[in-house]
Design an enzyme around this catalytic site. Sequence first.
Site, PDB file in Angstrom:
ATOM      1  N   CYS A 116       0.820  -1.221   0.000  1.00  0.00           N
ATOM      2  CA  CYS A 116       0.000   0.000   0.000  1.00  0.00           C
ATOM      3  C   CYS A 116       0.849   1.266   0.000  1.00  0.00           C
ATOM      4  CB  CYS A 116      -0.926  -0.002   1.209  1.00  0.00           C
ATOM      5  SG  CYS A 116      -1.918  -1.496   1.290  1.00  0.00           S
ATOM      6  N   HIS A 258      -3.282   6.424   4.140  1.00  0.00           N
ATOM      7  CA  HIS A 258      -3.742   5.225   3.450  1.00  0.00           C
ATOM      8  C   HIS A 258      -5.137   4.867   3.982  1.00  0.00           C
ATOM      9  CE1 HIS A 258      -4.099   1.359   1.813  1.00  0.00           C
ATOM     10  NE2 HIS A 258      -3.723   0.671   2.881  1.00  0.00           N
ATOM     11  N   ASN A 288     -10.348  -0.491   0.523  1.00  0.00           N
ATOM     12  CA  ASN A 288      -8.893  -0.378   0.510  1.00  0.00           C
ATOM     13  C   ASN A 288      -8.378  -0.720  -0.894  1.00  0.00           C
ATOM     14  OD1 ASN A 288      -6.144  -0.699   0.790  1.00  0.00           O
ATOM     15  ND2 ASN A 288      -6.261  -1.936   2.654  1.00  0.00           N
TER      16      ASN A 288
HETATM   17  O1  UT7 Z   1      -3.691  -2.084   3.497  1.00  0.00           O
HETATM   18  C1  UT7 Z   1      -2.676  -2.719   4.235  1.00  0.00           C
HETATM   19  C2  UT7 Z   1      -2.895  -2.496   5.646  1.00  0.00           C
HETATM   20  N1  UT7 Z   1      -4.110  -3.142   6.081  1.00  0.00           N
HETATM   21  C3  UT7 Z   1      -4.634  -2.757   7.190  1.00  0.00           C
HETATM   22  O2  UT7 Z   1      -4.155  -1.834   7.776  1.00  0.00           O
HETATM   23  C4  UT7 Z   1      -5.812  -3.535   7.738  1.00  0.00           C
HETATM   24  C5  UT7 Z   1      -5.689  -3.568   9.229  1.00  0.00           C
HETATM   25  N2  UT7 Z   1      -6.672  -4.373   9.926  1.00  0.00           N
HETATM   26  C6  UT7 Z   1      -7.990  -4.060   9.994  1.00  0.00           C
HETATM   27  O3  UT7 Z   1      -8.465  -3.148   9.368  1.00  0.00           O
HETATM   28  C7  UT7 Z   1      -8.839  -4.866  10.961  1.00  0.00           C
HETATM   29  O4  UT7 Z   1      -8.000  -5.675  11.760  1.00  0.00           O
HETATM   30  C8  UT7 Z   1      -9.897  -5.753  10.263  1.00  0.00           C
HETATM   31  C9  UT7 Z   1     -10.992  -4.900   9.670  1.00  0.00           C
HETATM   32  C10 UT7 Z   1      -9.238  -6.603   9.200  1.00  0.00           C
HETATM   33  C11 UT7 Z   1     -10.550  -6.668  11.299  1.00  0.00           C
HETATM   34  O5  UT7 Z   1     -11.132  -5.889  12.352  1.00  0.00           O
HETATM   35  P1  UT7 Z   1     -10.828  -6.248  13.862  1.00  0.00           P
HETATM   36  O6  UT7 Z   1     -11.583  -5.311  14.695  1.00  0.00           O
HETATM   37  O7  UT7 Z   1      -9.330  -6.252  14.035  1.00  0.00           O
HETATM   38  O8  UT7 Z   1     -11.450  -7.665  14.001  1.00  0.00           O
HETATM   39  P2  UT7 Z   1     -10.741  -9.046  14.406  1.00  0.00           P
HETATM   40  O9  UT7 Z   1      -9.872  -9.532  13.319  1.00  0.00           O
HETATM   41  O10 UT7 Z   1     -10.126  -8.876  15.773  1.00  0.00           O
HETATM   42  O11 UT7 Z   1     -12.003  -9.979  14.539  1.00  0.00           O
HETATM   43  C12 UT7 Z   1     -13.009  -9.735  15.513  1.00  0.00           C
HETATM   44  C13 UT7 Z   1     -14.142 -10.698  15.288  1.00  0.00           C
HETATM   45  C14 UT7 Z   1     -13.684 -12.140  15.111  1.00  0.00           C
HETATM   46  O12 UT7 Z   1     -14.643 -12.999  15.718  1.00  0.00           O
HETATM   47  P3  UT7 Z   1     -14.366 -13.600  17.178  1.00  0.00           P
HETATM   48  O13 UT7 Z   1     -13.111 -14.403  17.033  1.00  0.00           O
HETATM   49  O14 UT7 Z   1     -14.238 -12.419  18.082  1.00  0.00           O
HETATM   50  O15 UT7 Z   1     -15.598 -14.424  17.406  1.00  0.00           O
HETATM   51  C15 UT7 Z   1     -13.726 -12.344  13.616  1.00  0.00           C
HETATM   52  O16 UT7 Z   1     -13.915 -13.698  13.268  1.00  0.00           O
HETATM   53  O17 UT7 Z   1     -14.832 -10.370  14.080  1.00  0.00           O
HETATM   54  C16 UT7 Z   1     -14.928 -11.526  13.240  1.00  0.00           C
HETATM   55  N3  UT7 Z   1     -14.904 -11.098  11.837  1.00  0.00           N
HETATM   56  C17 UT7 Z   1     -16.016 -10.803  11.150  1.00  0.00           C
HETATM   57  N4  UT7 Z   1     -17.314 -10.805  11.500  1.00  0.00           N
HETATM   58  C18 UT7 Z   1     -18.206 -10.435  10.552  1.00  0.00           C
HETATM   59  C19 UT7 Z   1     -13.831 -10.926  11.043  1.00  0.00           C
HETATM   60  N5  UT7 Z   1     -14.224 -10.511   9.822  1.00  0.00           N
HETATM   61  C20 UT7 Z   1     -15.577 -10.435   9.871  1.00  0.00           C
HETATM   62  C21 UT7 Z   1     -16.563 -10.068   8.935  1.00  0.00           C
HETATM   63  N6  UT7 Z   1     -17.856 -10.073   9.311  1.00  0.00           N
HETATM   64  N7  UT7 Z   1     -16.249  -9.685   7.679  1.00  0.00           N
END
Ligand code: UT7
Length: 331
Positions: A116, A258, A288
């Site tokens: 990115c 970004h 993104n």
């Molecule tokens: O471009 C390069 C750089 N990229 C980034 O900077 C991306 C950085 N990361 C993020 O933006 C976030 O970490 C995400 C949007 C990818 C994820 O958000 P999060 O708040 O960090 O969620 P998480 O990965 O900690 O997941 C929390 C919960 C999990 O369920 P449990 O284990 O708590 O039951 C996931 O399984 O949310 C669940 N989950 C979803 N639920 C519904 C993950 N993806 C989804 C989804 N819909 N699409």
Amino acid sequence: MIANYYAKIAGTGHYVPEKILTNFDLEKMVDTSDEWIRTRTGMRERRIASEEQAASDLAYQASLKAIKKAKIKPKDLDMIIIGTISGDHPFPSTSCILQKKLGLKNIPAFDISAGCSGWIYGTNIAKQYIENGIVKNVLVIGVEILTRITNWNDRNTCILFGDGAGATIISRAEPKDISRFIDTEITADGTHYDLLIQTAGGSKMPASKESVEKNLHTLYMEGNKIFKLAVKSMQIACELLLHRNKMDIKSIDWLITHQANMRIIQALGKRLKIDPNNVIVNIEKYGNTSAATIPIALDEAIRSGKIRHGDLILMASFGAGLTYGSLLIRL
Ligand code: UT7
């Protein structure tokens, strides 16, 4: 280094494909909801390239707009740099394919693999060549069709990415010009290279039936770890430029970071103590688009009249590598 010349952004352009994929469309594809995506990422929809479109096609459309805005002709370009991790082919570079589309020969054209941060890396290189007096006009593009390397069964990643291209003409500034690059910094931390990766398809794991079956040619990301590193790294990159140029955040007219997650943008804005009204955000429309997010946001804000000639703009990126960087310009 004492610069012989200054570089400036002389023109911008962007292109996004017509097809829109909404959060509601994604609800039908994986176990997710519009509410989860909006509150966790700030995204509502993203664009998807048509089957006929490759990265060079998106880059070409964006380039034509930037060239027109800069009031130059393609033949005035001295160099083409594309930041992309989803180019037309592993090789040759998408820049060389774009060079052909623009009807150009005998100028350097190359791609940068900095995730990115590809566009910020590209502008950093363009700046050096212009300040040294070697070239006058460089076409720097961020373009991605990440939806081609998305695992559409993985709800952790498939909701995040969209396709698009942002193009900029970086030119030599006239001595009396107030528009100029003020400072820029790029860096990387390879210790975390495996947090955001396309595992198969390279020399370590060539594409095979097994790699395709296991979806190893698609993007893998440890989102949570990346999230924390993104905020911290972009804060470091921004504060470094402010400190080095003895500037207070209050003097910055616009922050463009970004566009990976609304919560990352907000957390960074809070740490930098910038008024949210001075932060450019378009993540709700495009998701993104990796290397393309900053040049698309910049072009949109200029064309809408939000960002004006003479404004001071601080930009910061973060991506696979892990790479990060920042850019401070007066437009
Ligand atoms: O471009 C390069 C750089 N990229 C980034 O900077 C991306 C950085 N990361 C993020 O933006 C976030 O970490 C995400 C949007 C990818 C994820 O958000 P999060 O708040 O960090 O969620 P998480 O990965 O900690 O997941 C929390 C919960 C999990 O369920 P449990 O284990 O708590 O039951 C996931 O399984 O949310 C669940 N989950 C979803 N639920 C519904 C993950 N993806 C989804 C989804 N819909 N699409």
